[in-house]
Each structure stands twice: as C-alpha cells, then as structure tokens.
Design a protein around this motif. Structure first.
Motif, PDB file in Angstrom:
ATOM      1  N   GLY A  86      65.176  30.884  -5.452  1.00 31.41           N
ATOM      2  CA  GLY A  86      64.378  31.974  -6.033  1.00 31.41           C
ATOM      3  C   GLY A  86      64.610  32.057  -7.542  1.00 31.41           C
ATOM      4  O   GLY A  86      63.669  32.249  -8.319  1.00 31.41           O
ATOM      5  N   SER A 301      55.550  31.179  -5.592  1.00 32.05           N
ATOM      6  CA  SER A 301      55.949  32.461  -5.008  1.00 32.05           C
ATOM      7  C   SER A 301      57.437  32.717  -5.207  1.00 32.05           C
ATOM      8  O   SER A 301      57.896  33.843  -5.122  1.00 32.05           O
ATOM      9  CB  SER A 301      55.660  32.460  -3.506  1.00 32.05           C
ATOM     10  OG  SER A 301      56.483  31.480  -2.876  1.00 32.05           O
ATOM     11  N   SER A 303      59.590  31.670  -3.172  1.00 33.28           N
ATOM     12  CA  SER A 303      60.162  31.892  -1.850  1.00 33.28           C
ATOM     13  C   SER A 303      60.235  30.601  -1.037  1.00 33.28           C
ATOM     14  O   SER A 303      59.217  30.019  -0.674  1.00 33.28           O
ATOM     15  CB  SER A 303      59.320  32.924  -1.087  1.00 33.28           C
ATOM     16  OG  SER A 303      59.574  32.837   0.295  1.00 33.28           O
ATOM     17  N   TYR A 304      61.456  30.182  -0.766  1.00 31.96           N
ATOM     18  CA  TYR A 304      61.673  28.985   0.052  1.00 31.96           C
ATOM     19  C   TYR A 304      61.134  29.225   1.462  1.00 31.96           C
ATOM     20  O   TYR A 304      60.573  28.340   2.094  1.00 31.96           O
ATOM     21  CB  TYR A 304      63.177  28.690   0.079  1.00 31.96           C
ATOM     22  CG  TYR A 304      63.557  27.383   0.733  1.00 31.96           C
ATOM     23  CD1 TYR A 304      63.143  26.172   0.195  1.00 31.96           C
ATOM     24  CD2 TYR A 304      64.355  27.367   1.878  1.00 31.96           C
ATOM     25  CE1 TYR A 304      63.503  24.972   0.786  1.00 31.96           C
ATOM     26  CE2 TYR A 304      64.714  26.174   2.472  1.00 31.96           C
ATOM     27  CZ  TYR A 304      64.292  24.976   1.926  1.00 31.96           C
ATOM     28  OH  TYR A 304      64.654  23.796   2.515  1.00 31.96           O
ATOM     29  N   GLU A 305      61.286  30.473   1.928  1.00 34.86           N
ATOM     30  CA  GLU A 305      60.818  30.830   3.278  1.00 34.86           C
ATOM     31  C   GLU A 305      59.302  30.638   3.401  1.00 34.86           C
ATOM     32  O   GLU A 305      58.799  30.148   4.404  1.00 34.86           O
ATOM     33  CB  GLU A 305      61.155  32.299   3.596  1.00 34.86           C
ATOM     34  CG  GLU A 305      62.632  32.569   3.778  1.00 34.86           C
ATOM     35  CD  GLU A 305      63.246  31.746   4.904  1.00 34.86           C
ATOM     36  OE1 GLU A 305      62.594  31.586   5.944  1.00 34.86           O
ATOM     37  OE2 GLU A 305      64.372  31.245   4.721  1.00 34.86           O
ATOM     38  N   LEU A 306      58.568  31.055   2.346  1.00 36.36           N
ATOM     39  CA  LEU A 306      57.096  30.902   2.378  1.00 36.36           C
ATOM     40  C   LEU A 306      56.718  29.423   2.391  1.00 36.36           C
ATOM     41  O   LEU A 306      55.788  29.018   3.088  1.00 36.36           O
ATOM     42  CB  LEU A 306      56.457  31.580   1.168  1.00 36.36           C
ATOM     43  CG  LEU A 306      55.896  32.974   1.382  1.00 36.36           C
ATOM     44  CD1 LEU A 306      55.243  33.477   0.097  1.00 36.36           C
ATOM     45  CD2 LEU A 306      54.870  33.008   2.512  1.00 36.36           C
TER      46      LEU A 306
END
Ligand code: FMN
Length: 378
Positions: A86, A301, A303-306
C-alpha cells in the motif's frame, strides 16, 4: 574509446520489458526540507561500498522528491516489508498528502517509515547524472533492520520473493484446472496431483476448496473433486466483476495517476498491438501483456487484495485452450483497449469507464459465442 559509435540503441519498449525481469526490492526514499516531508517509491537503489559504507539512489529529475533530496543533502532509504505494498503504491503517486495516515519516526533529522523492513539514513557526498535521472552517492549514517519478509517488484507487479505457500499452491492448481478442460465433469483424486504438481496434500486440499468457491470445481467424497465446466453464466459474471473493479479503481484513483504509470500502460498496450500484428506471437504472450496492463490499472488502488480479487476472476487460460492458435489475432479486437489507453492519457474517467464497459460487452459476446460453439460449456 566507444567501440560502437554508430550502433542504434535498443528500442524503449523492449528495454522496459526486458529490464523488468530484474527482480528487486522496493524502497521509499524520504527526506525533509524546511519541516516539509517528501517521499517517493524507488527501486533504482543499490549498496555501493563497504568502506566507507555507501549507497546510491537514482531519482528522476521530474520527481518532487528529487529536488528535496538535492536541497536537504540527506535522505532515508526505507526498504519495504511484504505487507507494505500500500505504501509502495501511495508513494509512487504525485501529491502532497502522501504522509497522511503514515506513521513516521525521525532519525538524524530524516523521516523514516515505521514498520519498514530496514532503514538506512544517508548524507549525499556526490551527484552525477544519467539520462533523465540524478544518481546520488551517499554515506550511511544509521542503519536498522527487522526480520520481516521483503516486498518484491518483478515485471511490473508487487509480490513476495517467497509467495506464501498457500497462495502459490492455489495459483498452480487453478492454472491446472483451467487448462485441463478435457477433464471437465471428471472426478480427480487429490492424491494423484500431489506428485504431478509438487504440492503437499494439505495445501492441495485447501486450494481445491478455494476453487470450489470460485465455482471451478466441486469437492467430492474421499479426497476427490470434479472439474466443473465453465458456462457462459460463470464467464460473463467474471467479466462483469472485473469491469466493476476496473471502473471502481478508475473512479477512486485516476486523480493521482502519474505520467510514469500512464506511459508504462501505453508501452504495454503498444506491445499488445504489435503482438497482434505479428503472426509469430503466441496468444499466451498477448494475454500475459494484457494481465500486466490490468494489474497496473488495478494497482492504482493501492490494494493488493483488490489485485488478488481481480486476478481470481481471470479466466484467460480458458481462451488459450479453446480459441484456435492461428485465429486468435483476428478474433480479439483491441479497439476499446486503444480507447481506454487514450482516455487514461487524457485523464478522462468517463471515457475510460465507457471503454472498459464496451470492452467487457464485446468480450462477453465473444465468450458466449465461443462457449456456444463448444456445446454450451468448455
Ligand atoms: C516499483 C516502482 C519503482 C520506482 N522506482 C523509481 C526510481 O528508482 N526512481 C525514480 O525517480 N522514480 C521511481 N519510481 C516512480 C516514482 O515513484 C513516481 O514517479 C513518483 O510519483 C514520484 O513522486 P514525487 O514526484 O512526489 O517525488 C518508481 C515507481 C514504482 C512503482
């Protein structure tokens, strides 16, 4: 004496693509001038000498942090930990609010990022220039590290040097399931894959459960699973899901997209366009470039999760299994992707989202046609 005075240099796109194969860590260079904090993500960082202890960093002259490092004569190199992707995204953008919500400490008057894997505080002793960049040679005043895992950067993507075993097992089994369309509706013993894929049984079992959630397999009795056919419904749902993530990211992150990212996206698109025109290019190469382009966009974004969620809806491997190798270039139309890249260059969110939606609709029609021609499932 230069032995090749008239030799032309390697093409920019080729250079970008080839040099991206050098896996590196990721740092944030931080500094302070008149009480104001500056920072930029940087991977052009190297240790230089042991005695005296020296580091070098390369900063683009167009970077704000470049001017601040020059003025301060000192900086900190914050080597990021695996969970700090992030921060890597945040500090790769332009803007004055980069430090908002970021915990910092101060060492020798320089701001350092809390939670970094390692920190080196340096004073500049020499500057030289190369192309668009200044190389700052600096002596190390303070150095500190922890035992956390490093954040890695490879071919335009952030990740881990040693991706956590469960994620890599999932990806391996997922690729296997997507490319073994000949086994659809067939029951497979988990044990039979332990050797073939080189994954321990417990990790394999967990990967299979995750794939069941993706509706790609059905868990069966006594350590078996069934490879599910891919239907139009699943394929269209994934294409809609990916378009929704793309538009969401564009709406929330377009403002801070910098020139570097846009030109990287343009570079990848140009490679895709020329790959399409070259008969020798494999469809898999085209998809790999497409995936790099999409990852850069979703990466905005922070965001690694996204990025992970987006990739979990990718079914590109199915195309390579079902579309004839000699016909793919005629089948895939890149008109909307061209419009998408132009819209990014104009920072036009509405046009970029329209291009994403149009591209998704075109691909959905193509997917339905492809699946219908295979009897309704692949
Ligand atoms: C993984 C990665 C590595 C980067 N490495 C460098 C680098 O070594 N030097 C550099 O000048 N910019 C590098 N950049 C680009 C800068 O982070 C980016 O241009 C940033 O917006 C500069 O911010 P600033 O103008 O506030 O300093 C890198 C970006 C990424 C995503």
């Amino acid at each position: 004496m230069n032995p090749y005075p008239s030799k032309t240099l390697v093409d920019n796109d080729r250079f970008r693509s080839v040099v991206g194969h050098f896996a590196s860590g990721v740092t944030v260079i931080t500094t302070k001038v008149d009480g104001e904090l500056f920072g930029t993500t940087a991977s052009a960082v190297s240790s230089l000498s042991m005695d005296p202890p020296m580091m070098l960093i390369c900063l683009n002259r167009s970077s704000q942090t470049h001017g601040a490092v020059k003025a301060a004569g000192a900086f900190a190199i914050n080597i990021l930990a695996a969970d700090q992707d992030g921060l890597a995204y945040k500090f790769a953008k332009k803007g004055t609010d980069k430090f908002l919500g970021v915990d910092t400490d101060e060492v020798e008057g320089m701001p350092t990022l809390r939670g970094a894997l390692a920190t080196l505080v340096c004073r500049t002793v020499e500057e030289t220039s190369g192309g668009t960049h200044t190389v700052f040679l600096a002596e190390v005043l303070e150095a500190d590290s922890s035992d956390a895992e490093p954040l890695a950067y490879y071919r335009g993507k952030f990740g881990r040097f040693n991706p956590d075993a469960e994620t890599s097992a999932y990806q391996k089994v997922r690729d296997w399931v997507l490319t073994r369309r000949d086994l659809r509706n067939t029951s497979v013993e988990i044990d039979s894959l332990v050797h073939e894929l080189g994954i321990p049984r417990d990790q394999l079992s967990r990967a299979v459960v995750k794939l069941a959630a993706d509706r790609l397999v059905m868990v069966g009795m006594a350590g078996s699973f069934t490879v599910l056919p891919i239907t139009s419904e699943l394929m269209l749902g994934c294409l809609d899901g990916r378009a929704a993530i793309q538009c969401g990211v564009l709406h929330t992150s377009m403002d801070s997209m910098n020139e570097g990212v846009v030109s990287e996206i343009r570079g990848i698109f140009d490679q895709m366009a020329s790959a399409k025109n070259s008969h020798s290019t494999q469809m898999a190469t085209f998809f790999e470039l497409n995936s790099q382009l999409q990852n850069l966009v979703i990466g905005l974004s922070g965001s690694y999760e996204l990025v992970q969620a987006f990739n979990r809806m990718g079914l590109g491997a199915v195309w390579t299994e079902t579309v004839p190798a000699d016909a793919w270039a005629d089948i895939f139309d890149d008109t909307y992707q061209r419009r998408f890249v132009e819209a990014l260059e104009n920072r036009d969110v509405t046009a970029a989202c329209a291009a994403v939606q149009n591209h998704a609709e075109t691909t959905k029609k193509l997917a339905s046609k492809m699946i219908d021609s295979h009897g309704g499932e692949v």
